[in-house]
Design a protein around this motif. Structure first.
Motif, PDB file in Angstrom:
ATOM      1  N   ASP A  61      41.152  39.047  38.592  1.00 47.86           N
ATOM      2  CA  ASP A  61      42.319  38.944  37.720  1.00 47.86           C
ATOM      3  C   ASP A  61      42.231  37.641  36.924  1.00 47.86           C
ATOM      4  OD1 ASP A  61      44.689  39.506  36.583  1.00 47.86           O
ATOM      5  OD2 ASP A  61      45.922  38.988  38.341  1.00 47.86           O
ATOM      6  N   PRO A  62      41.310  37.604  35.967  1.00 45.09           N
ATOM      7  CA  PRO A  62      41.024  36.320  35.321  1.00 45.09           C
ATOM      8  C   PRO A  62      42.105  35.886  34.337  1.00 45.09           C
ATOM      9  CG  PRO A  62      39.741  38.066  34.309  1.00 45.09           C
ATOM     10  CD  PRO A  62      40.513  38.705  35.405  1.00 45.09           C
ATOM     11  N   PRO A  63      42.355  34.600  34.253  1.00 47.59           N
ATOM     12  CA  PRO A  63      43.263  34.101  33.224  1.00 47.59           C
ATOM     13  C   PRO A  63      42.605  34.255  31.849  1.00 47.59           C
ATOM     14  CG  PRO A  63      42.243  32.272  34.359  1.00 47.59           C
ATOM     15  CD  PRO A  63      41.792  33.515  35.058  1.00 47.59           C
ATOM     16  N   ARG A  82      34.117  34.185  31.508  1.00 44.45           N
ATOM     17  CA  ARG A  82      33.017  34.841  32.199  1.00 44.45           C
ATOM     18  C   ARG A  82      33.416  36.276  32.525  1.00 44.45           C
ATOM     19  NH1 ARG A  82      32.621  30.173  36.273  1.00 44.45           N
ATOM     20  NH2 ARG A  82      34.507  29.441  35.226  1.00 44.45           N
ATOM     21  N   LEU A  83      33.016  36.809  33.689  1.00 45.13           N
ATOM     22  CA  LEU A  83      33.233  38.233  33.889  1.00 45.13           C
ATOM     23  C   LEU A  83      34.562  38.583  34.549  1.00 45.13           C
ATOM     24  CD1 LEU A  83      29.634  39.299  34.953  1.00 45.13           C
ATOM     25  CD2 LEU A  83      30.836  39.991  32.861  1.00 45.13           C
ATOM     26  N   GLY A  84      35.134  39.669  34.072  1.00 42.84           N
ATOM     27  CA  GLY A  84      36.306  40.337  34.625  1.00 42.84           C
ATOM     28  C   GLY A  84      36.284  41.703  33.967  1.00 42.84           C
ATOM     29  N   ILE A  85      37.101  42.619  34.478  1.00 43.15           N
ATOM     30  CA  ILE A  85      37.084  43.964  33.886  1.00 43.15           C
ATOM     31  C   ILE A  85      37.319  43.864  32.370  1.00 43.15           C
ATOM     32  CG2 ILE A  85      38.206  46.237  33.874  1.00 43.15           C
ATOM     33  CD1 ILE A  85      36.916  45.828  36.535  1.00 43.15           C
ATOM     34  N   HIS A 106      32.875  46.751  33.857  1.00 38.94           N
ATOM     35  CA  HIS A 106      33.850  47.862  33.843  1.00 38.94           C
ATOM     36  C   HIS A 106      34.365  48.193  35.230  1.00 38.94           C
ATOM     37  CE1 HIS A 106      30.810  50.736  35.328  1.00 38.94           C
ATOM     38  NE2 HIS A 106      29.957  50.066  34.540  1.00 38.94           N
ATOM     39  N   ASP A 107      33.770  47.597  36.261  1.00 42.46           N
ATOM     40  CA  ASP A 107      34.222  47.964  37.618  1.00 42.46           C
ATOM     41  C   ASP A 107      33.704  46.929  38.610  1.00 42.46           C
ATOM     42  OD1 ASP A 107      35.435  49.413  39.580  1.00 42.46           O
ATOM     43  OD2 ASP A 107      34.004  51.092  39.559  1.00 42.46           O
ATOM     44  N   PHE A 108      34.250  46.982  39.818  1.00 43.28           N
ATOM     45  CA  PHE A 108      33.699  46.127  40.874  1.00 43.28           C
ATOM     46  C   PHE A 108      33.949  46.781  42.217  1.00 43.28           C
ATOM     47  CE2 PHE A 108      38.135  44.917  40.712  1.00 43.28           C
ATOM     48  CZ  PHE A 108      38.474  44.651  42.025  1.00 43.28           C
ATOM     49  N   VAL A 156      34.719  40.392  46.925  1.00 42.66           N
ATOM     50  CA  VAL A 156      33.939  41.172  45.968  1.00 42.66           C
ATOM     51  C   VAL A 156      32.491  41.258  46.446  1.00 42.66           C
ATOM     52  CG1 VAL A 156      33.085  41.244  43.591  1.00 42.66           C
ATOM     53  CG2 VAL A 156      35.435  40.498  44.063  1.00 42.66           C
ATOM     54  N   THR A 157      31.931  42.456  46.418  1.00 42.99           N
ATOM     55  CA  THR A 157      30.538  42.633  46.837  1.00 42.99           C
ATOM     56  C   THR A 157      29.645  43.007  45.661  1.00 42.99           C
ATOM     57  OG1 THR A 157      31.068  44.898  47.445  1.00 42.99           O
ATOM     58  CG2 THR A 157      31.054  43.257  49.225  1.00 42.99           C
TER      59      THR A 157
END
Ligand code: ATP
Ligand code: MG
Length: 586
Positions: free
Chosen positions: A413-415, A420-423, A438-440, A448-449
């Motif tokens: 849930d990036p600000p 960098r990476l987030g959905i 697009h997914d994690f 997160v794996t």
């Protein structure tokens, strides 16, 4: 030209004028300049010593004179061969090679003994039977004068006899001393009949059991310099008050001697000690840290010993840079630890090849890799070994479907400002491709794996994609590092932080141990590193000390530790890329 003259420090100016006046030889003869570094072999060298070594060695080189290494081994109780060996190897590593053979104060014991007898014969020294406590009390204080010892007026014959028997081992430790007869009312306490010999029935690391008396530091120090022909005897400020005593000793020996028999009289000059914030620049504290296992030995990379810094990956050059940056003055000032760190950063930024390592790995899966064909396909990518210096060349690494990236480069849930990476967010994989998330996947605890992305085949090499129909070029703000899963090996990485949390350790509570940083060492056992760099590459610089150093992209400067083996590489973090302490305001 004027600038260069103005920036010469006060000791250089003094030597310049000595050479002009011919103080030590023919006027204009620069090669007469003789300096030395005189460590006591009772511990490892620390950063403060490097200032003295570099000053003395640097001056001798500048003038084409001589620089000696002399061990001040006058205290057999605390000295060991281990320290002699470590000091020599540290000085060699620093690149401050000394002239001629290593010298030892103990080689001059006979000389000093003969001079002491000479003082006795001149009525300038006497054997005192008082205890150390009585002698101390008799010295008095600055307000009231001292009190003469009841043994002060012993006859020359009696003094000679007792002194010879002290030497022969007839008396117990502490039962007698030899004192200079100077002035019990001197405003300089050092001149109130200082001790020159004491009885120490201990085996010496070089002279064995030959001696039962040992010269006091103050007696020995100036005489050692005299014997070696040291012209400029440089020491730290706390010895300023001892200078009149050193002068007195030489004058006393020279008194009544013919011109030819005069012994050399060095000139002492004092400069300020190097002190560093967040450290205790003293062997006493360092020894306690080692003896009580707060660190793993004298060369623990958190120690401010030269051996510790070396193991941490510091370069000799960074110490010379610091010494010249700090300069030589008469003012005691505390140098900020960051200043030293900035020196090593500056040096390594220029000289360390780049490598990719992922310290806290999570998997990035490229879901459109090999679309409609070969999922195991690998592509070779050309990666520069140094972004600012082409002479380092480049290397080839593989890019494939599964990569390692840093855990911190993805957020669920990036600000807004997280580039960098987030959905839905896109980044550049350095020298790779652009990827969009697009997914994690996460485990039961929410860790997160895997991060799932697609890549844009038009961004090969990390380059911008072509413009769209309207002429607009898509942009990304973030660039992150990565490793192809099949080309990464597990390595151990030791992350060091400052050993103390306080700027002046021990200042608050009185005990430096109270300020130890509990997180000064973090060991990461499963960091990932480029398998192609396990062996030394053809483009890697030949470091003078054989220690491999890298900048791991985005995470800091690292060096290979002595514990490293072909089975398990071990790296030490030398420094972060930026000064995190300044940022956090800790
Ligand atoms: P410590 O206080 O750590 O025990 P020391 O002064 O007793 O050090 P020595 O082996 O006697 O250690 O020092 C050798 C030389 O190094 C001396 O000439 C001393 O003046 C110099 N030196 C020691 N500490 C510093 C320092 N912090 N800055 C500059 N020179 C130093
Ligand atoms: Mg000392």
């Amino acid at each position: 030209m004027t600038e260069a003259v103005e920036s010469r420090h006060f000791i250089q100016q003094l030597i310049d004028s000595d050479i002009e006046s011919g103080q030590w030889g023919a006027p204009g003869d620069r090669s007469v300049v003789t300096t030395r570094f005189p460590p006591e072999p009772n511990g490892y060298l620390h950063l403060g010593h490097t200032k003295a070594i570099i000053l003395n060695c640097g001056l001798a080189r500048e003038y084409g004179g001589k620089f000696y290494l002399r061990f001040d081994d006058t205290n057999p109780a605390k000295e060991e061969q281990e320290f002699v060996d470590s000091i020599k190897s540290d000085i060699e590593w620093l690149g401050a090679e000394w002239d001629g053979d290593v010298k030892f104060a103990s080689d001059y014991f006979e000389h000093m003994y003969a001079w002491a007898i000479e003082l006795i014969e001149k009525g300038l020294a006497y054997v005192d039977d008082q205890s150390v406590e009585e002698i101390r009390a008799g010295r008095g204080n600055l307000k009231d004068g001292g009190k003469a010892s009841p043994f002060r007026d012993r006859s020359v014959e009696e003094n000679k006899d007792l002194f010879a028997r002290m030497k022969a081992g007839e008396f117990e430790n502490g039962s007698k001393v030899l004192r200079a007869k100077i002035d019990m009312n001197s405003p300089n306490m050092n001149l109130r009949d200082p001790l020159i010999y004491r009885i120490v029935n201990v085996t010496h690391h070089r002279t064995g059991d030959t001696w039962h008396i040992y010269p006091m530091y103050d007696w020995a120090h100036g005489l050692e310099d005299s014997i070696e022909g040291v012209t400029h005897s440089l020491c730290t400020l706390e010895f300023e008050d001892h200078r009149p005593l050193y002068d007195w000793f030489i004058d006393a020996i020279n008194q009544g001697r013919s011109d030819e028999e005069q012994i050399h009289h060095p000139q002492q000059t004092e400069f300020s000690r190097l002190a560093l914030s967040y450290t205790n620049m003293s062997k006493r504290y360092m020894r306690q840290l080692v003896d009580e296992n707060h660190v793993h030995g004298w060369d623990d990379p958190r120690m401010i010993t030269v051996a510790g810094f070396r193991r941490r990956g510091y370069t000799p050059e960074s110490f010379w840079m610091l010494a010249s940056d700090v300069g030589i003055t008469k003012f005691n000032a505390i140098v900020d630890f960051s200043r030293l760190e900035n020196m090593v950063r500056e040096d390594l930024n220029k000289r360390a090849p780049r490598a990719m390592a992922v310290l806290d790995p999570i998997k990035l899966v490229i879901t459109n890799w090999g679309d409609g064909g070969d999922e195991d396909r690998l592509e070779s990518m050309e990666v520069p070994n140094h972004p600012q210096d082409e002479s380092f060349g480049s290397r080839t690494v593989q890019f494939g479907k599964e990569l390692w990236i840093e855990r911190g480069d993805f957020m669920i849930d990036p600000p807004k400002k997280f580039f960098r990476l987030g959905i839905g967010r896109e980044v550049r994989l350095r020298s790779g491709y652009w990827v969009k998330c697009h997914d994690f996947k996460a485990d039961a605890d929410g860790n997160v794996t895997e991060v799932h992305c697609t890549y844009d085949p038009s961004t090969r090499g990390g380059n911008n994609p072509p413009a769209d129909e309207e002429g607009k070029v898509r942009k990304v703000k973030g660039t992150i590092h990565w490793l192809n899963v099949n080309d990464a090996i597990d390595v151990e990485v030791r992350m060091f932080d400052r050993l103390y949390m306080a700027e002046r350790p021990g200042k608050k509570s009185g005990d430096h141990l109270d300020d130890l940083n509990p997180d000064s060492l973090t060991v990461i056992s499963n960091a990932k590193f480029e398998s192609g760099l396990v062996d030394r590459g053809p483009q890697e610089p030949a470091w003078g000390d054989g220690i491999r150093r890298f900048q791991f992209e985005r995470t800091g400067y690292f060096c290979e530790d002595g514990d490293s083996s072909a089975q398990k590489l071990v790296f030490n973090r030398t420094a972060s890329l930026r000064d995190s302490w300044a940022k956090q305001g800790r």
